[in-house]
Each structure stands twice: as C-alpha cells, then as structure tokens.
Design a protein around this motif. Structure first.
Motif, short mmCIF file in Angstrom:
data_model
loop_
_atom_site.label_atom_id
_atom_site.label_comp_id
_atom_site.label_asym_id
_atom_site.label_seq_id
_atom_site.Cartn_x
_atom_site.Cartn_y
_atom_site.Cartn_z
N ALA A 32 0.83 -1.21 0.00
CA ALA A 32 0.00 0.00 0.00
C ALA A 32 0.86 1.26 0.00
CB ALA A 32 -0.92 0.00 1.22
N LYS A 33 1.92 1.26 0.79
CA LYS A 33 2.79 2.43 0.88
C LYS A 33 3.57 2.65 -0.42
CE LYS A 33 3.45 2.76 5.87
NZ LYS A 33 3.14 4.21 5.95
N GLN A 34 3.91 1.55 -1.10
CA GLN A 34 4.69 1.70 -2.33
C GLN A 34 3.82 2.07 -3.52
OE1 GLN A 34 8.57 -1.00 -2.13
NE2 GLN A 34 6.76 -2.26 -1.80
N LEU A 35 2.56 1.66 -3.50
CA LEU A 35 1.67 2.02 -4.60
C LEU A 35 1.01 3.38 -4.39
CD1 LEU A 35 -0.20 -1.33 -5.42
CD2 LEU A 35 1.88 -0.39 -6.46
N PRO A 58 1.84 6.19 -1.92
CA PRO A 58 2.53 6.92 -0.85
C PRO A 58 1.80 8.17 -0.38
CG PRO A 58 3.66 7.20 -2.96
CD PRO A 58 2.65 6.12 -3.16
N ASP A 59 1.05 8.80 -1.27
CA ASP A 59 0.31 10.01 -0.89
C ASP A 59 -0.84 9.68 0.06
OD1 ASP A 59 1.99 11.47 -2.49
OD2 ASP A 59 0.60 11.56 -4.20
N ARG A 60 -1.30 8.44 0.03
CA ARG A 60 -2.43 8.04 0.86
C ARG A 60 -1.99 7.36 2.16
NH1 ARG A 60 -7.87 9.02 -1.12
NH2 ARG A 60 -7.50 10.12 -3.09
N PHE A 61 -0.89 6.60 2.09
CA PHE A 61 -0.52 5.77 3.24
C PHE A 61 0.87 6.06 3.78
CE2 PHE A 61 -3.51 3.28 0.60
CZ PHE A 61 -4.56 3.24 1.50
N GLY A 62 1.52 7.09 3.26
CA GLY A 62 2.84 7.44 3.75
C GLY A 62 3.94 6.80 2.92
N GLU A 63 5.07 7.45 2.87
CA GLU A 63 6.20 6.97 2.07
C GLU A 63 6.76 5.67 2.64
OE1 GLU A 63 7.66 8.01 -0.65
OE2 GLU A 63 6.68 9.96 -1.01
N GLU A 87 11.86 -0.02 10.03
CA GLU A 87 11.14 0.65 11.10
C GLU A 87 10.21 1.70 10.50
OE1 GLU A 87 10.52 0.33 14.06
OE2 GLU A 87 12.16 -0.52 15.22
N ILE A 88 8.99 1.72 10.97
CA ILE A 88 8.01 2.70 10.53
C ILE A 88 7.45 3.37 11.78
CG2 ILE A 88 5.76 3.02 9.41
CD1 ILE A 88 6.45 0.71 7.57
N PRO A 89 7.40 4.70 11.83
CA PRO A 89 6.88 5.39 13.02
C PRO A 89 5.48 4.91 13.37
CG PRO A 89 7.89 6.95 11.50
CD PRO A 89 7.84 5.65 10.78
N ASP A 90 5.17 4.93 14.65
CA ASP A 90 3.87 4.43 15.13
C ASP A 90 2.70 5.03 14.37
OD1 ASP A 90 5.32 3.01 16.93
OD2 ASP A 90 4.62 4.07 18.71
N ASP A 91 2.75 6.34 14.14
CA ASP A 91 1.60 7.00 13.52
C ASP A 91 1.51 6.76 12.01
OD1 ASP A 91 3.77 8.49 12.74
OD2 ASP A 91 2.97 10.42 13.44
N ALA A 92 2.51 6.08 11.44
CA ALA A 92 2.49 5.78 10.00
C ALA A 92 2.25 4.30 9.72
CB ALA A 92 3.81 6.22 9.36
N ARG A 93 2.09 3.51 10.79
CA ARG A 93 1.85 2.07 10.61
C ARG A 93 0.39 1.83 10.25
NH1 ARG A 93 5.01 0.12 16.13
NH2 ARG A 93 7.11 0.76 15.45
N LEU A 94 0.16 0.79 9.44
CA LEU A 94 -1.20 0.47 9.04
C LEU A 94 -1.83 -0.61 9.91
CD1 LEU A 94 -1.01 0.64 5.14
CD2 LEU A 94 -1.33 2.47 6.83
N PHE A 95 -1.06 -1.18 10.84
CA PHE A 95 -1.63 -2.08 11.84
C PHE A 95 -0.76 -2.03 13.09
CE2 PHE A 95 1.46 -4.76 9.69
CZ PHE A 95 1.98 -5.55 10.70
#
Length: 395
Positions: free
Chosen positions: A350-353, A355-360, A372-380
C-alpha cells in the motif's frame, strides 16, 4: 529426526478420512469439535480436497512445505511444531525479517530441512513421523509421477493426515482424482481451518479482526480508480535471459492476497498464460509499460532490489520502461504468505503504490529486517499482533 523404527512403538493415532474423491459433501465446512484436546477428546476439521480429517490430539510435529503454513503455525503459537520448511534459507529469513518487528515472536526457520528438495519422498515422510502433513495431496499427484492415491492414503493412515489446499493459490486445476471434491479458499479461510487443527480459534479470531480493520482502513482510503497506477507484478529472470516471470494482481487466489485489496490496474491483465505463472519478454513489458513494477520475492534473500533496478537500468529495453525511469521498481513480498506476513505485505505494498495516501515507504535494505516505521504511520498495531501470538487473544 525420528527413525522409521519408531513407528513400531505406540503413538497418537491420526486418521484422515474422505481423502478419495466423493467427500465433497463435507469439504466446504469446518466441523471441528472445539473442546480442548488436552483431555483426550478427538475432533475433526474439514477442508477440500481431504474432506473430514480426524485428530485425537493437537499436532506436536507438523510437516510443513510452503511458508504460509509455517506462518500460520507461528501466528497460532505453535511455531515449535514445524519440522520442515520449503527453501528454508529464503523462507525462514524472510519470516524472521517480519517477526523482528513483533516483540517476543521468533521462528528459527533457516535451520529446518527442505522437504521438497528431492520432491515428495515417501521414505522421508516416515522418517519425519509427523502428526500432520500441511501439504495438499492433489499437489503431490500433480507434481510427482511415483505417487498414487493408495500411497497417499497409506501415509495418512500410518503416519499422519494430509491437510493442505495448494490450488487455491491461483485457482489452478487440481489432480483428476480430486476434481469433484475440490474447493477454493482465501488465505484467511485457509488460516481458519489450520487454526481448528491446532485448536486455536481465539487466536484466529483476534488476528482476523486486526486484518479486517487493516483492510477496511486501506480500502476506504484508496484513490479513485482513474487515479490508481498500472502495475506489473513480475520476477526478473536470470542474468542473460530476457524474461520476466509474470503474475496477475487482481485475480482470485491467495497468491494475490496483498495486491488484490489495493485495486491497482494490472498492466498485464490482458496477457494470458496456462500455468500458475507466465513468462513475458521485454517487448511485452514495453507494450504494457507499467507505472510500477512490483518485483515478487524482492524482499527475500533471493533478490536484492538494488541489483534488480541496476539490471533494468543497464538493459537497452529495460531502461525505456516508465517504472524504471521514474524509480518505481519496488520490492514485493512472497506469494506463500500466512496471516502475519500478509499484514506486513499489505502495508508495504500500500505504501509503495499509494505513498500520498498511506505514507512513504522507507525502503528495504537486502538482508535487513523489515524497516522501522513510526507508530503513527503504521497500518496495523504491532503490539496488538505480538500479544495475540505470544499470549493468546490479547486484550
């Protein structure tokens, strides 16, 4: 490893019934007696093409082929039962790469023997002396010339039952012996049945809730269809061979469990092939000219995505691809994905397809853990998943 001679001693009896064609009446439902097997109660679980499979105790030793069954065992708190793993140096390291982000979750898959290195060998199954074989008997008949239905039945009766459904990967045709009893399942329907085998209904339901929330969150934030990219899901062939092994993104089957929910446009949708995957050349890729190339297996130890990008950039035709020119050749995961892997692979795709919607997407370095992905940028929620796996249903 247990020896064949140990079969002479008394052991728990596992009985598989309805393996032959004709068991279709029960093939589509789960019939598990959910009472705990610790008190010796037997229970049954039903799945095509085996039909109704009876267990008198929770399996302690599980013959596992493809990684999704190993991931299911880990997710259900039974990773220690797994005694084999397909391509362990790749599958084991990839699974651990994801588990590194889940506190308390681990699995030493790299040290396990490869059960399909020489094909499905009958003598090996007696040596492993497994309580259950997470392998589709239809797969055995379609890939091995020296196997028969009677040999499959004998292994189920003398060692342990078969419990697998391979052809749900891309809804391919089963062996003729199982054509009338075969049914297709989603990844999470397969997981539900494996959870019944291990008598871990609560863990399944808790993880399914995480998945449903994650998928709903993703689907509700997708851009309109006309703003979604075209995507080619491929694996670049060996050096010196101008070939891509190709897969669809939106067709039925659990091999597409991390791409189908994202609704991108399949750049190869009009390209047909007869097998589980196809082969396309650079001319076909240039005609499709995808916005994004999802390189299957790109996050595994088999491939370094940096090298794939370099090979395409250095190729006279590859360098003309829009995805190459726009730096959108990205690492995809494994098609043999269980529930934990599916959550991570949904997130990374989702992030790679989008990025504007789900973060880089922060990128992935070959041989390293999932980034590592910041807590507020994780999808689960990693902590929630880890708690389910390590402590049960969690809070």
């Amino acid at each position: 490893m247990k020896s064949i001679r140990q079969l002479e001693r008394s052991r728990r009896e596992f009985v598989a019934t309805g393996i032959a064609a004709g068991s279709a009446a029960m093939a589509g439902c789960i019939t598990g007696d959910s009472s705990s097997s610790e008190d010796g109660d037997s229970y049954t679980v039903s799945m095509a093409p085996m039909g109704e499979v009876e267990f008198d105790a929770v399996p302690q030793d599980a013959f596992v082929t493809f990684a999704h069954y190993a991931d299911m065992a880990v997710a259900l708190g039974h990773g220690d039962a797994v005694n084999t793993l397909f391509a362990p140096e790749m599958s084991g390291s990839t699974m651990s790469m994801f588990y590194d982000r889940l506190e308390g979750v681990s699995f030493d898959g790299e040290s396990l023997p490869h059960p399909l290195k020489d094909g499905v060998v009958e003598e090996d199954l007696y040596e492993y002396d497994s309580d259950v074989h997470f392998l589709d008997p239809s797969y055995v008949l379609t890939t091995e010339d020296d196997w028969s239905e009677s040999k499959i039945d004998t292994v189920a009766e003398q060692v342990g039952p078969w419990f697998g459904n391979f052809h749900s990967g891309v809804h391919s045709e089963p062996a003729e012996a199982y054509a009338d009893s075969y049914e297709y399942y989603t990844l999470w329907e397969l997981f539900e049945r494996v959870a019944e085998v291990f008598q871990e209904r609560d863990r399944y339901e808790a993880l399914k809730e995480v998945y449903d929330e994650t998928r709903s969150q993703i689907e509700s934030n997708l851009p309109p269809e006309d703003e979604r990219p075209t995507v080619a899901r491929v694996t670049l062939g060996p050096e010196g061979q101008d070939v891509f092994y190709s897969y669809h993104t939106n067709t039925d089957g659990f091999w597409q469990a991390e791409t189908r929910p994202l609704g991108a446009h399949d750049a190869l949708a009009d390209v047909e092939w007869s097998g589980d995957w196809g082969e396309v050349d650079y001319e076909t890729m240039l005609e499709a000219d995808p916005d994004v190339i999802l390189h299957l297996w790109g996050i595994t130890s088999r491939y370094a995505i940096e090298e794939i990008r370099e090979r395409l950039e250095d190729h006279s035709a590859g360098s003309e691809l829009t995805a190459v020119q726009n730096d959108r050749v990205v690492a995809s995961g494994m098609r043999y994905q269980g529930p934990i892997m599916n959550l991570f692979q949904l997130e990374m795709t989702a992030k790679q397809l989008y990025p504007d919607r789900f973060g880089e997407w922060p990128g992935h370095e070959s041989g390293q853990s999932y980034p590592e992905i910041p807590d507020d940028a994780r999808l689960f929620d990693r902590d929630r998943v880890a708690e389910i796996v390590t402590d049960g249903a969690g809070e």
